[in-house]
Design a protein around this motif. Structure first.
Motif, mmCIF file in Angstrom:
data_model
loop_
_atom_site.group_PDB
_atom_site.id
_atom_site.type_symbol
_atom_site.label_atom_id
_atom_site.label_comp_id
_atom_site.label_asym_id
_atom_site.label_seq_id
_atom_site.Cartn_x
_atom_site.Cartn_y
_atom_site.Cartn_z
ATOM 1 N N HIS A 1 0.753 -1.309 -0.140
ATOM 2 C CA HIS A 1 -0.150 0.038 -0.060
ATOM 3 C C HIS A 1 1.006 1.182 0.094
ATOM 4 O O HIS A 1 1.427 1.585 0.958
ATOM 5 N N SER A 2 0.864 1.895 -1.066
ATOM 6 C CA SER A 2 1.596 3.334 -1.227
ATOM 7 C C SER A 2 0.773 4.340 -1.833
ATOM 8 O O SER A 2 0.146 3.888 -2.989
ATOM 9 N N HIS A 3 0.987 5.580 -1.522
ATOM 10 C CA HIS A 3 0.597 6.836 -2.289
ATOM 11 C C HIS A 3 2.099 7.490 -2.256
ATOM 12 O O HIS A 3 2.416 8.289 -1.626
ATOM 13 N N ALA A 4 2.672 7.132 -3.458
ATOM 14 C CA ALA A 4 3.942 7.583 -3.853
ATOM 15 C C ALA A 4 4.123 9.067 -3.732
ATOM 16 O O ALA A 4 5.318 9.487 -3.278
ATOM 17 N N PHE A 5 3.167 9.898 -4.127
ATOM 18 C CA PHE A 5 3.314 11.345 -4.463
ATOM 19 C C PHE A 5 3.429 11.732 -2.844
ATOM 20 O O PHE A 5 4.045 12.997 -2.952
ATOM 21 N N GLN A 6 3.031 11.099 -1.859
ATOM 22 C CA GLN A 6 3.019 11.631 -0.372
ATOM 23 C C GLN A 6 4.484 11.671 -0.067
ATOM 24 O O GLN A 6 4.750 12.409 1.101
ATOM 25 N N ARG A 7 5.340 11.060 -0.588
ATOM 26 C CA ARG A 7 6.938 11.034 -0.234
ATOM 27 C C ARG A 7 7.248 12.793 -0.232
ATOM 28 O O ARG A 7 8.206 12.912 0.471
ATOM 29 N N GLY A 8 6.618 13.200 -1.149
ATOM 30 C CA GLY A 8 7.201 14.937 -1.417
ATOM 31 C C GLY A 8 6.622 15.786 -0.098
ATOM 32 O O GLY A 8 7.435 16.746 -0.073
ATOM 33 N N MET A 9 5.776 15.263 0.519
ATOM 34 C CA MET A 9 5.255 16.021 1.645
ATOM 35 C C MET A 9 5.598 15.479 2.997
ATOM 36 O O MET A 9 5.105 16.039 4.156
ATOM 37 N N ALA A 10 6.423 14.491 2.953
ATOM 38 C CA ALA A 10 6.985 13.909 4.455
ATOM 39 C C ALA A 10 7.553 15.034 5.208
ATOM 40 O O ALA A 10 8.487 15.825 4.859
ATOM 41 N N GLY A 11 6.852 15.157 6.227
ATOM 42 C CA GLY A 11 7.603 16.120 7.474
ATOM 43 C C GLY A 11 6.980 17.381 7.284
ATOM 44 O O GLY A 11 7.046 18.262 8.287
ATOM 45 N N LEU A 12 6.069 17.738 6.180
ATOM 46 C CA LEU A 12 5.459 19.023 6.207
ATOM 47 C C LEU A 12 4.158 18.998 6.903
ATOM 48 O O LEU A 12 3.609 20.365 7.146
ATOM 49 N N ALA A 13 3.645 18.046 7.749
ATOM 50 C CA ALA A 13 2.560 18.097 8.380
ATOM 51 C C ALA A 13 2.770 17.988 10.012
ATOM 52 O O ALA A 13 1.974 17.655 10.795
ATOM 53 N N GLU A 14 4.020 18.068 10.415
ATOM 54 C CA GLU A 14 4.530 17.951 11.815
ATOM 55 C C GLU A 14 4.396 19.356 12.493
ATOM 56 O O GLU A 14 5.472 19.748 13.027
ATOM 57 N N PHE A 15 3.202 19.826 12.320
ATOM 58 C CA PHE A 15 3.158 20.895 13.372
ATOM 59 C C PHE A 15 1.645 21.006 13.918
ATOM 60 O O PHE A 15 0.710 20.446 13.385
ATOM 61 N N SER A 16 1.303 21.578 14.795
ATOM 62 C CA SER A 16 0.000 21.830 15.631
ATOM 63 C C SER A 16 -0.586 23.004 15.206
ATOM 64 O O SER A 16 -0.048 24.123 15.255
ATOM 65 N N SER A 17 -1.967 22.841 14.917
ATOM 66 C CA SER A 17 -2.750 24.162 14.694
ATOM 67 C C SER A 17 -3.498 24.388 16.201
ATOM 68 O O SER A 17 -3.406 23.422 17.099
ATOM 69 N N SER A 18 -4.533 25.536 16.031
ATOM 70 C CA SER A 18 -5.187 25.712 17.200
ATOM 71 C C SER A 18 -6.150 24.806 17.474
ATOM 72 O O SER A 18 -6.788 24.433 18.814
ATOM 73 N N SER A 19 -6.611 23.871 16.661
ATOM 74 C CA SER A 19 -7.494 22.971 16.657
ATOM 75 C C SER A 19 -7.041 21.472 16.986
ATOM 76 O O SER A 19 -5.692 21.488 16.746
#
Length: 451
Positions: A55-73
């Motif tokens: 199971h792979s979504h290959a394109f998501q390798r490009g966003m690895a590490g870009l969602a490691e932040f917390s929002s107010s919610s």
């Protein structure tokens, strides 16, 4: 024919000494243990069968590490998904090809020899179909061909934004097809991989959120004898929404309306209850576990002990590709179970945990990706790996201790060489085209992230 000789190799019947393999036309022509190396044979110490990344979504390798932040919610899978939507909205066909190639190089270097690409980007950034409906499927095929990884392509049917046929959101516009469009896409995808040795094409209804009952039935009819993959019961909100809509949990709903059998891969199934786990096991379907992504997204922990007690089958995948490596996925699979169960060696019923993880993933992954026979057996596609036996983690190890030490004690990737379809693609732990692929990936990401 080409010959490979291993001092120790893992055959279906167990570890064997002095194993000579002959490869012809990308498959194992003969396998002999207790053999003598012949002139011209390439020699290694440890040989293992290659494993499928189911199971792979290959394109998501490009966003690895870009969602490691917390929002107010409260952060969750659903907020992560918004980051993914924004990222994919920027990508051109060239970008997708470059990122997929990088992901596939890393998979091969990590010990995966075939990938199940759960491919759901079909249109341009505005949601308009390309003149060639299989434009992006062809880019995935090109990445597989360039890197040499085996490919099971799983074109995704995605029509709705929620249970009950809800309208999709604008952010999902690149994924959406009707039945007629998907039928054309599927046929074009089969043509796209026709030149790849050993390629397989299945179908992937994205999730019960994305299809209606009638659409699901039609998509399944289009599958023929090919694999069928679906995301299911990954998140508790998904389970709760399905109950609110239908009065049933997702797996209950699916089993009443689809002939789930050995062709199916139920991806994640994280929140399956005891009855559902028993039904999955009895059906012969494979559960696709993606431990690193499931941990990264906070999905929860699959109830593996109950599933194994019922005789269930599983394989592993890298999903979002936030980190890629066979040993990494297997290690976290076991460690997640240890934390949940407060015990040790949970995935092994008797004997080596490394061996249990490896062999279950070998068989389950191959079944899920339509690859039979599998392993170091005559007639199978010649997918195999060797390990860096000079590494201190393997000092003095033999037999199953090799697998245990690789998975649980290796401080770095210990894969030495990799062959896929009989072609050597990795030597000394490095893919033969690592640098040009990485340079293209780097240029692509620098431009995408500067936008």
């Amino acid at each position: 024919m080409s010959g490979l000789f291993f001092e120790d190799a893992l055959l279906p019947q167990g570890w064997a000494r002095n194993v000579r393999l002959l490869i012809d036309a990308g498959r194992f022509a003969s396998i002999e243990s207790g053999a003598t190396p012949q002139p011209g044979d390439e020699r290694h110490r440890i040989g293992l069968p290659g494993i499928c990344n189911l199971h792979s979504h290959a394109f998501q390798r490009g966003m690895a590490g870009l969602a490691e932040f917390s929002s107010s919610s409260a952060d969750s899978f659903w907020t992560w998904r918004e980051v993914m939507y924004r990222f994919v909205g920027r990508m051109s066909p060239d970008d997708i090809e470059a990122v997929a190639a990088q992901a596939y190089v890393e998979m091969l270097e990590g010990g995966f020899t075939r990938v199940g690409e759960f491919h759901y980007i079909h249109h341009d950034a505005a949601g308009t179909p390309y003149d060639n409906i299989a434009e992006l499927a062809e880019r995935i095929a090109a990445s597989a061909q360039a890197t040499g990884i085996g490919l099971t392509l799983l074109p995704v049917f995605y029509a709705h934004g929620g249970f009950g046929g809800r309208e999709p959101s604008p952010a999902q516009r690149r994924f959406i097809n009707g039945i007629d469009g998907f039928s054309r896409l599927l046929e074009a995808s089969r043509r796209a991989v026709a030149g790849l040795p050993g390629a397989v094409v299945g179908v992937a209804p994205h999730s019960l959120r994305a299809v209606t009952a009638d659409e699901l039935a039609t998509v399944l009819a289009l599958a023929g004898e090919g694999p069928i993959h679906i995301h299911i019961a990954e998140q508790m909100l998904e389970v709760d929404d399905c109950v609110a809509w239908s009065g049933q949990r997702p797996l209950q709903w699916l089993f009443e309306r689809a002939g789930v059998d050995r062709r199916w891969c139920l991806v994640h199934a994280t929140h399956a209850d005891a009855e559902e786990l028993s039904r999955i096991a009895a059906s012969g379907a494979v559960v696709g576990l993606c431990p690193i992504t499931e941990a990264n997204l906070g999905d929860g922990v699959f109830d593996a002990p109950r599933f194994l007690d019922a005789g269930g089958r599983y394989g592993i995948g890298s999903d979002s590709n936030v980190q890629i490596g066979l040993a990494d996925e297997l290690r976290l699979l076991e460690y997640g179970q240890r934390l949940a169960q407060r015990g040790r060696n949970v995935m092994a019923r008797d004997g080596s945990t490394g061996r249990a993880l490896f062999e279950a993933s070998l068989q389950g992954g191959a079944q899920a990706l339509g690859l039979q026979p599998t392993g170091l057996v005559e007639g199978a596609i010649a997918d195999l790996i060797s390990l860096q036996t000079s590494h201190i983690a393997l000092a003095g190890r033999a037999g199953d201790a090799i697998l245990d030490s690789w998975i649980f004690a290796g401080q770095e990737k210990l894969v030495d060489c990799v062959w896929a379809g009989g072609v050597q693609l990795v030597s000394g732990g490095r893919h033969h085209d690592r640098e040009p692929v990485a340079q293209r990936f780097r240029r692509t990401l620098e431009r995408l992230l500067a936008a």
